[in-house]
Motif scaffolding. Structure first.
Motif, PDB file in Angstrom:
ATOM      1  N   ALA A 474       0.827  -1.207   0.000  1.00 36.87           N
ATOM      2  CA  ALA A 474       0.000   0.000   0.000  1.00 36.87           C
ATOM      3  C   ALA A 474       0.865   1.261   0.000  1.00 36.87           C
ATOM      4  CB  ALA A 474      -0.928  -0.005   1.217  1.00 36.87           C
ATOM      5  N   VAL A 475       1.947   1.242   0.756  1.00 37.91           N
ATOM      6  CA  VAL A 475       2.838   2.413   0.806  1.00 37.91           C
ATOM      7  C   VAL A 475       3.571   2.574  -0.522  1.00 37.91           C
ATOM      8  CG1 VAL A 475       4.746   3.511   2.033  1.00 37.91           C
ATOM      9  CG2 VAL A 475       3.114   2.096   3.295  1.00 37.91           C
ATOM     10  N   LEU A 476       4.073   1.472  -1.067  1.00 36.86           N
ATOM     11  CA  LEU A 476       4.796   1.544  -2.332  1.00 36.86           C
ATOM     12  C   LEU A 476       3.893   2.056  -3.457  1.00 36.86           C
ATOM     13  CD1 LEU A 476       6.799  -1.801  -2.102  1.00 36.86           C
ATOM     14  CD2 LEU A 476       7.669   0.516  -1.761  1.00 36.86           C
ATOM     15  N   ARG A 477       2.638   1.614  -3.456  1.00 37.51           N
ATOM     16  CA  ARG A 477       1.715   2.100  -4.493  1.00 37.51           C
ATOM     17  C   ARG A 477       1.391   3.583  -4.299  1.00 37.51           C
ATOM     18  NH1 ARG A 477      -2.362  -3.200  -5.030  1.00 37.51           N
ATOM     19  NH2 ARG A 477      -0.641  -4.709  -5.269  1.00 37.51           N
ATOM     20  N   ALA A 478       1.350   4.032  -3.038  1.00 36.20           N
ATOM     21  CA  ALA A 478       1.144   5.459  -2.782  1.00 36.20           C
ATOM     22  C   ALA A 478       2.332   6.271  -3.305  1.00 36.20           C
ATOM     23  CB  ALA A 478       0.946   5.703  -1.289  1.00 36.20           C
ATOM     24  N   ILE A 479       3.545   5.738  -3.139  1.00 34.92           N
ATOM     25  CA  ILE A 479       4.737   6.425  -3.639  1.00 34.92           C
ATOM     26  C   ILE A 479       4.688   6.514  -5.162  1.00 34.92           C
ATOM     27  CG2 ILE A 479       7.242   6.225  -3.891  1.00 34.92           C
ATOM     28  CD1 ILE A 479       7.233   4.928  -1.064  1.00 34.92           C
ATOM     29  N   ARG A 480       4.386   5.384  -5.812  1.00 37.44           N
ATOM     30  CA  ARG A 480       4.351   5.383  -7.278  1.00 37.44           C
ATOM     31  C   ARG A 480       3.267   6.329  -7.805  1.00 37.44           C
ATOM     32  NH1 ARG A 480       6.815   6.071 -11.682  1.00 37.44           N
ATOM     33  NH2 ARG A 480       5.529   5.532 -13.479  1.00 37.44           N
ATOM     34  N   ARG A 481       2.126   6.336  -7.152  1.00 39.76           N
ATOM     35  CA  ARG A 481       1.041   7.235  -7.569  1.00 39.76           C
ATOM     36  C   ARG A 481       1.485   8.694  -7.466  1.00 39.76           C
ATOM     37  NH1 ARG A 481      -4.946   6.475  -7.078  1.00 39.76           N
ATOM     38  NH2 ARG A 481      -5.868   8.531  -7.394  1.00 39.76           N
ATOM     39  N   THR A 482       2.203   9.007  -6.388  1.00 37.19           N
ATOM     40  CA  THR A 482       2.689  10.377  -6.195  1.00 37.19           C
ATOM     41  C   THR A 482       3.684  10.765  -7.280  1.00 37.19           C
ATOM     42  OG1 THR A 482       2.375  10.207  -3.799  1.00 37.19           O
ATOM     43  CG2 THR A 482       3.887  11.905  -4.596  1.00 37.19           C
ATOM     44  N   VAL A 483       4.622   9.867  -7.583  1.00 35.36           N
ATOM     45  CA  VAL A 483       5.625  10.171  -8.606  1.00 35.36           C
ATOM     46  C   VAL A 483       4.957  10.415  -9.957  1.00 35.36           C
ATOM     47  CG1 VAL A 483       7.602   9.271  -9.878  1.00 35.36           C
ATOM     48  CG2 VAL A 483       7.454   8.910  -7.405  1.00 35.36           C
ATOM     49  N   SER A 484       4.044   9.536 -10.325  1.00 34.92           N
ATOM     50  CA  SER A 484       3.366   9.682 -11.620  1.00 34.92           C
ATOM     51  C   SER A 484       2.575  10.988 -11.682  1.00 34.92           C
ATOM     52  CB  SER A 484       2.429   8.497 -11.859  1.00 34.92           C
ATOM     53  OG  SER A 484       3.153   7.286 -11.925  1.00 34.92           O
ATOM     54  N   ALA A 485       1.840  11.282 -10.598  1.00 40.35           N
ATOM     55  CA  ALA A 485       1.032  12.502 -10.566  1.00 40.35           C
ATOM     56  C   ALA A 485       1.913  13.742 -10.574  1.00 40.35           C
ATOM     57  CB  ALA A 485       0.146  12.498  -9.329  1.00 40.35           C
ATOM     58  N   GLY A 486       3.016  13.696  -9.851  1.00 38.64           N
ATOM     59  CA  GLY A 486       3.922  14.832  -9.826  1.00 38.64           C
ATOM     60  C   GLY A 486       4.471  15.144 -11.202  1.00 38.64           C
ATOM     61  N   HIS A 487       4.914  14.106 -11.900  1.00 38.35           N
ATOM     62  CA  HIS A 487       5.456  14.318 -13.238  1.00 38.35           C
ATOM     63  C   HIS A 487       4.376  14.778 -14.211  1.00 38.35           C
ATOM     64  CE1 HIS A 487       9.080  11.499 -12.251  1.00 38.35           C
ATOM     65  NE2 HIS A 487       9.204  12.708 -11.728  1.00 38.35           N
ATOM     66  N   GLU A 488       3.164  14.277 -14.033  1.00 36.55           N
ATOM     67  CA  GLU A 488       2.055  14.736 -14.869  1.00 36.55           C
ATOM     68  C   GLU A 488       1.803  16.228 -14.651  1.00 36.55           C
ATOM     69  OE1 GLU A 488      -0.098  13.469 -17.164  1.00 36.55           O
ATOM     70  OE2 GLU A 488       1.191  11.688 -17.294  1.00 36.55           O
ATOM     71  N   GLY A 489       1.998  16.667 -13.426  1.00 38.89           N
ATOM     72  CA  GLY A 489       1.807  18.080 -13.097  1.00 38.89           C
ATOM     73  C   GLY A 489       3.039  18.929 -13.311  1.00 38.89           C
ATOM     74  N   ASP A 490       4.076  18.340 -13.961  1.00 37.47           N
ATOM     75  CA  ASP A 490       5.307  19.062 -14.306  1.00 37.47           C
ATOM     76  C   ASP A 490       6.101  19.484 -13.077  1.00 37.47           C
ATOM     77  OD1 ASP A 490       7.077  19.925 -16.255  1.00 37.47           O
ATOM     78  OD2 ASP A 490       6.290  21.972 -16.267  1.00 37.47           O
ATOM     79  N   ALA A 491       6.089  18.658 -12.036  1.00 37.92           N
ATOM     80  CA  ALA A 491       6.880  18.913 -10.829  1.00 37.92           C
ATOM     81  C   ALA A 491       7.920  17.803 -10.667  1.00 37.92           C
ATOM     82  CB  ALA A 491       5.972  18.953  -9.602  1.00 37.92           C
ATOM     83  N   TRP A 492       9.092  18.154 -10.140  1.00 34.37           N
ATOM     84  CA  TRP A 492      10.034  17.089  -9.799  1.00 34.37           C
ATOM     85  C   TRP A 492       9.623  16.481  -8.471  1.00 34.37           C
ATOM     86  CZ3 TRP A 492      12.961  17.523  -5.318  1.00 34.37           C
ATOM     87  CH2 TRP A 492      13.219  18.799  -4.814  1.00 34.37           C
ATOM     88  N   VAL A 493       9.994  15.220  -8.241  1.00 41.96           N
ATOM     89  CA  VAL A 493       9.530  14.493  -7.056  1.00 41.96           C
ATOM     90  C   VAL A 493      10.723  13.906  -6.318  1.00 41.96           C
ATOM     91  CG1 VAL A 493       8.013  12.691  -6.169  1.00 41.96           C
ATOM     92  CG2 VAL A 493       7.396  13.906  -8.279  1.00 41.96           C
ATOM     93  N   GLY A 494      10.808  14.228  -5.033  1.00 36.10           N
ATOM     94  CA  GLY A 494      11.876  13.699  -4.189  1.00 36.10           C
ATOM     95  C   GLY A 494      11.317  12.900  -3.038  1.00 36.10           C
ATOM     96  N   MET A 495      12.221  12.372  -2.239  1.00 34.95           N
ATOM     97  CA  MET A 495      11.834  11.620  -1.037  1.00 34.95           C
ATOM     98  C   MET A 495      12.794  12.002   0.072  1.00 34.95           C
ATOM     99  SD  MET A 495      11.713   7.483  -0.387  1.00 34.95           S
ATOM    100  CE  MET A 495      10.253   7.234  -1.397  1.00 34.95           C
ATOM    101  N   CYS A 496      12.240  12.323   1.272  1.00 36.59           N
ATOM    102  CA  CYS A 496      13.103  12.738   2.378  1.00 36.59           C
ATOM    103  C   CYS A 496      12.877  11.910   3.639  1.00 36.59           C
ATOM    104  CB  CYS A 496      12.912  14.226   2.685  1.00 36.59           C
ATOM    105  SG  CYS A 496      11.218  14.679   3.120  1.00 36.59           S
ATOM    106  N   GLY A 497      12.127  10.816   3.544  1.00 34.64           N
ATOM    107  CA  GLY A 497      11.951   9.932   4.691  1.00 34.64           C
ATOM    108  C   GLY A 497      13.109   8.962   4.808  1.00 34.64           C
ATOM    109  N   GLU A 498      13.116   8.166   5.893  1.00 35.87           N
ATOM    110  CA  GLU A 498      14.224   7.241   6.136  1.00 35.87           C
ATOM    111  C   GLU A 498      14.394   6.228   5.011  1.00 35.87           C
ATOM    112  OE1 GLU A 498      14.273   5.392   9.938  1.00 35.87           O
ATOM    113  OE2 GLU A 498      14.027   7.259  11.029  1.00 35.87           O
ATOM    114  N   MET A 499      13.311   5.905   4.318  1.00 36.42           N
ATOM    115  CA  MET A 499      13.387   4.940   3.223  1.00 36.42           C
ATOM    116  C   MET A 499      14.413   5.363   2.180  1.00 36.42           C
ATOM    117  SD  MET A 499      10.241   3.777   0.763  1.00 36.42           S
ATOM    118  CE  MET A 499      10.338   2.336  -0.286  1.00 36.42           C
ATOM    119  N   ALA A 500      14.544   6.672   1.949  1.00 35.65           N
ATOM    120  CA  ALA A 500      15.459   7.167   0.926  1.00 35.65           C
ATOM    121  C   ALA A 500      16.913   6.828   1.235  1.00 35.65           C
ATOM    122  CB  ALA A 500      15.307   8.677   0.775  1.00 35.65           C
ATOM    123  N   GLY A 501      17.245   6.663   2.503  1.00 41.40           N
ATOM    124  CA  GLY A 501      18.619   6.407   2.895  1.00 41.40           C
ATOM    125  C   GLY A 501      18.980   4.950   3.039  1.00 41.40           C
ATOM    126  N   ASP A 502      18.097   4.039   2.641  1.00 42.92           N
ATOM    127  CA  ASP A 502      18.380   2.605   2.719  1.00 42.92           C
ATOM    128  C   ASP A 502      19.025   2.167   1.408  1.00 42.92           C
ATOM    129  OD1 ASP A 502      18.425  -0.146   2.841  1.00 42.92           O
ATOM    130  OD2 ASP A 502      16.446  -0.323   3.765  1.00 42.92           O
TER     131      ASP A 502
END
Length: 559
Positions: A474-502
């Motif tokens: 569920a979390v991974l699908r939320a991340i993918r949905r956000t990335v796709s929507a962000g790019h559709e809206g012409d925004a770059w998408v980052g991640m700043c939670g602990e997951m990014a540092g694994d």
């Protein structure tokens, strides 16, 4: 003869040095005859120790906030609560009334609570160390015992202990200490968390065999592989030297040329230099809460301006993403009128307070940020709003930025409107991500909060800690949905939670389409090294398979 012991590695670092043993517990003699004990005097001794403990904990919280950040320093708030815990205090008072002196009463009152936590499973069992920490503090105070200064160890030392408490670990100097190893402890213990934040090589839970190692003996601590080596030979020393990931100062790209920005999360000014030393491509999350904590009044506009320009000057050719004030019931600030909420994570926090009771603070912070954005000699400023759940909240925040800009213009102040973004931390922001992205320059996924809200599992409740894992589908699908929507809206998408540092998840995150990853500075070299080995199309195909998984176990197998 070289001997190797296994434990739990907690930092991707290794070090070699001479052993310094630390034994923090206070040994008590047998209690005296109860008829010789004055209960009133002993009770007064205990109450004085309580007051002293509170003063010490407040100082240590301030020091920990400066060194490792606000989130990690919050453990000292829990310790202060333990000092006044009704069950423990009641047990101490009852033992004193029955003829025990204060030290023995303290020791007895903590015995059962510590045992109850030890008998629990997982991270809950590690709360026993917090109780030991409070117990030993009170014992030291009432017995006038000396405390070993762990901040003043010989250069190159390896600290060895039965266990290290949060207040022990907060004293450690990473510029002096080569590492530490403990007989007991787990990866999620506070000592382990502090070690990762400070970048100290550490292995915990080694077992009783570690007790054989005497003071002065040479020890190798390999926090990457979870081993300690007694009397390491030259070959073992060379292996850890060769295995250490070198710092990569340049930006990195995947093997097929797709650039991924690898930035650092910081919570204090002291962490800026560490991030730069580890090769971070700027700052992906600058938590500004430290500016408002441990003081009697909020910082004014000029003080904030100086801090933001200092951060930008540290990374003159990079982006620095500043998060506006993110406080609430879980991060109380004494001079603010924050409500005592039953569930603060679902209450008035983040942008909700900035648009409501803290609107004046929000406006002052925006003024300082817009002024800092005009500094042409420094890096690029970006500002993001925390805990946005609706388009209405974002529109209100953007309107506030516009108002502040108009006011600065009328006053003749030099300013610039920085890049603006939204933190994606709520299911509401995930579902509205495309509309949000159309209004801003970027989205930044905070996986710590996003996971707790998607999985309905509080970050602070260790009974549901198993659910607080971003590898749930569920979390991974939320991340993918956000990335796709962000790019559709012409925004770059980052991640700043602990997951990014694994580092084990870097390929997956690249495959999911993230443009930027921001993390604790200590993991920047490993993540950068991993990015260079990734083939983007292979990563995307693996991500597609992971997104089809229905259980966390399936995800783990695919990874």
């Amino acid at each position: 003869m070289t001997t190797e012991l296994s434990g739990i590695g907690v930092t991707p670092r290794a070090g070699v040095g001479g052993v310094v043993w630390y034994r923090g517990a206070t040994d008590l003699p047998d209690p005296p005859d109860p008829t010789t004990v004055d209960p009133e005097e002993e009770l007064a001794t205990f109450e004085a120790a309580q007051a002293t403990a509170h003063e010490e904990l407040e100082r240590e919280r301030e020091r920990a906030t400066d060194r490792v950040g606000e989130d990690e320093a919050e453990i000292f708030d829990a310790h202060r609560a333990f000092v006044d815990d009704p069950e423990i205090v009641g047990g101490i008072e009852a033992a004193i009334e029955n003829g025990l002196p204060a030290p023995h009463a303290i020791q007895r009152a903590f015995t059962d609570p510590i045992a109850r936590f030890e008998n629990l499973e997982g991270s809950m069992s590690e709360r026993a160390d917090d109780l030991r920490d409070v117990r030993d503090r009170l014992l030291r105070i009432v017995t006038d015992g000396d405390r070993m200064d762990l901040g003043d160890l010989p250069d190159g030392s390896i600290l060895v202990a039965e266990r290290l408490t949060p207040s022990d670990t907060a004293q450690l100097d990473p510029d002096v200490l080569s590492g530490f190893a403990t007989i007991f402890g787990g990866r999620t213990s506070h000592a382990a968390i502090f070690a990762r934040s400070l970048g100290i090589p550490a292995v915990v839970g080694v077992g009783d065999e570690l007790a054989q190692v005497g003071d002065g003996r040479e020890l190798l601590v390999d926090g990457e592989n979870g081993v300690v080596v007694i009397d390491p030979d030259e070959g073992a020393k060379r292996r850890i030297a060769d295995a250490e990931t070198p710092v990569i100062d340049d930006h990195v790209s995947t093997a097929d040329g797709e650039e991924i920005e690898v930035a650092a999360n910081v919570g204090t000014l002291a962490e800026l230099d560490v991030a730069a030393e580890q090769g971070a491509d700027g700052i992906g999350l600058f938590r500004t809460e430290f500016l408002f904590l441990d003081r009697d009044a909020p910082p004014d506009e000029d003080e904030q301006y100086e801090v933001y320009t200092e951060a930008l000057a540290t990374f003159p050719d990079e982006r620095c993403v500043v998060r506006t004030l993110d406080i609430g019931g879980d991060k109380p600030i004494p001079y603010l009128d924050a409500p005592d909420e039953a569930n603060p994570f679902l209450g008035e926090r983040g942008i909700r307070r900035s648009l409501g009771p803290d609107s004046d603070l929000f406006e002052t912070q925006l003024r300082a940020l817009l002024r800092a954005a005009a500094d042409d000699s420094a890096g690029t400023l970006a500002v993001m709003f925390p805990l946005v759940a609706s388009v209405e909240e974002l529109d209100a925040a953007l309107a506030r930025v516009e108002t502040v800009a108009e006011e600065l213009d009328e006053e003749g102040e030099s300013f610039d409107v920085p890049e603006l973004g939204v933190m994606i931390e709520t299911p509401g922001s995930v579902f509205m991500a495309e509309s949000l992205a159309e209004r801003v320059d970027f989205l930044s996924i905070g996986t710590n909060d996003l996971t707790q809200y998607v999985m309905a599992a509080s970050r602070e409740n260790e009974r549901v800690s198993d659910l607080h894992d971003p590898r749930y589908p569920a979390v991974l699908r939320a991340i993918r949905r956000t990335v796709s929507a962000g790019h559709e809206g012409d925004a770059w998408v980052g991640m700043c939670g602990e997951m990014a540092g694994d580092p084990d998840l870097t390929e997956l995150l690249v495959g999911l389409g993230l443009d930027e990853l921001s993390m604790s500075a200590i993991t920047v070299p490993d993540v950068k090294a991993n990015v260079g080995d990734i083939d983007t199309e292979t990563a995307r195909e693996r991500a597609r398979r992971v997104l089809d998984a229905e259980t966390r176990e399936e995800v783990a197998e695919l990874l």
